[in-house]
Motif scaffolding. Sequence first.
Motif, PDB file in Angstrom:
ATOM      1  N   GLY A   1      31.971  45.784  38.372  1.00  0.00           N
ATOM      2  CA  GLY A   1      33.237  46.611  38.339  1.00  0.00           C
ATOM      3  C   GLY A   1      34.357  45.976  37.560  1.00  0.00           C
ATOM      4  O   GLY A   1      34.053  44.981  36.773  1.00  0.00           O
ATOM      5  N   ASN A   2      35.496  46.482  37.345  1.00  0.00           N
ATOM      6  CA  ASN A   2      36.747  45.937  36.827  1.00  0.00           C
ATOM      7  C   ASN A   2      37.299  44.644  37.306  1.00  0.00           C
ATOM      8  O   ASN A   2      38.370  44.833  37.847  1.00  0.00           O
ATOM      9  CB  ASN A   2      37.549  47.167  36.231  1.00  0.00           C
ATOM     10  N   ASN A   3      36.684  43.602  37.472  1.00  0.00           N
ATOM     11  CA  ASN A   3      37.331  42.669  38.154  1.00  0.00           C
ATOM     12  C   ASN A   3      37.305  41.107  37.352  1.00  0.00           C
ATOM     13  O   ASN A   3      37.049  40.051  37.804  1.00  0.00           O
ATOM     14  CB  ASN A   3      36.559  42.043  39.689  1.00  0.00           C
ATOM     15  N   LEU A   4      37.395  41.576  35.942  1.00  0.00           N
ATOM     16  CA  LEU A   4      37.182  39.984  35.132  1.00  0.00           C
ATOM     17  C   LEU A   4      38.415  39.544  34.850  1.00  0.00           C
ATOM     18  O   LEU A   4      39.707  40.167  34.705  1.00  0.00           O
ATOM     19  CB  LEU A   4      36.607  40.721  33.721  1.00  0.00           C
ATOM     20  N   ILE A   5      38.676  38.413  34.979  1.00  0.00           N
ATOM     21  CA  ILE A   5      39.989  37.418  34.864  1.00  0.00           C
ATOM     22  C   ILE A   5      39.892  36.798  33.513  1.00  0.00           C
ATOM     23  O   ILE A   5      41.236  36.619  33.167  1.00  0.00           O
ATOM     24  CB  ILE A   5      40.055  36.588  35.749  1.00  0.00           C
ATOM     25  N   TRP A   6      38.807  36.919  32.756  1.00  0.00           N
ATOM     26  CA  TRP A   6      38.938  36.160  31.408  1.00  0.00           C
ATOM     27  C   TRP A   6      37.683  36.388  30.540  1.00  0.00           C
ATOM     28  O   TRP A   6      36.754  36.719  31.314  1.00  0.00           O
ATOM     29  CB  TRP A   6      39.144  34.456  31.856  1.00  0.00           C
TER      30      TRP A   6
END
Length: 230
Positions: A75-80
């Motif tokens: 999912g769209n849960n990238l932080i960097w």
Amino acid sequence: MSFYDEHLSKDSALQHLPVNDTFFINTVRTRIKKDLDSAFSKNDVPLDYVFAVGKLKPDKDSHPAVTNPFNSWSGNNLIWSSNPRYNDGLMITKLRLASFDPKGFHRYYVKIYFPGKAHYIIKELLPLIVVTVATLVALFICFLTLLTTIRKQRQLAVIKSDFINNMTHELKTPVFTISVAAKMLSAQPSVQENKKQLSYVISIQEETRRLTLLVDKVLQSSALKRGVLS
């Protein structure tokens, strides 16, 4: 990747990192990135990859030990991300490393994406593709050459068979005529009284008989080759 993933999942120091985004991102950019470069270099894997850190936050009402984040890793849960331009590829790729901080409410993981994977695979397979195509072309040319040769041989066989049949049939007529004439001569009283002439006539009859047998053998052989002899 599987071996390194297992190694990281057993690293107690990494599994108990402080729940701090900045600290974990720095750890990935230094230690994990260095290990990945080393592992990829040993296996001749190109180092032009993009990596990113993702963060999962399970529901606080559920127990962290039973929370299963596997369905959220895509999912769209990238932080960097090392290159945000490839975030779409990072989100859909399945190439990831083990999750960290499994006992807390925050779970981090590392995703890896190779933007040039298709080009790299084609480049690696290009010599094999060229050899395969060249082999197929050579086989096709050989097949056409063989087919052409077979057709020519078949035509030559038909021509030869027709020639032999025509020649032997043309020979049978004069041979038969000579045989009849020799028989008639041998029946003449003047020839029977002249031993020298009679010997000539007998020789003609014998040679005519032998020639007839040879013509018949040629016809039989031609018939056997053409498969018309029952």
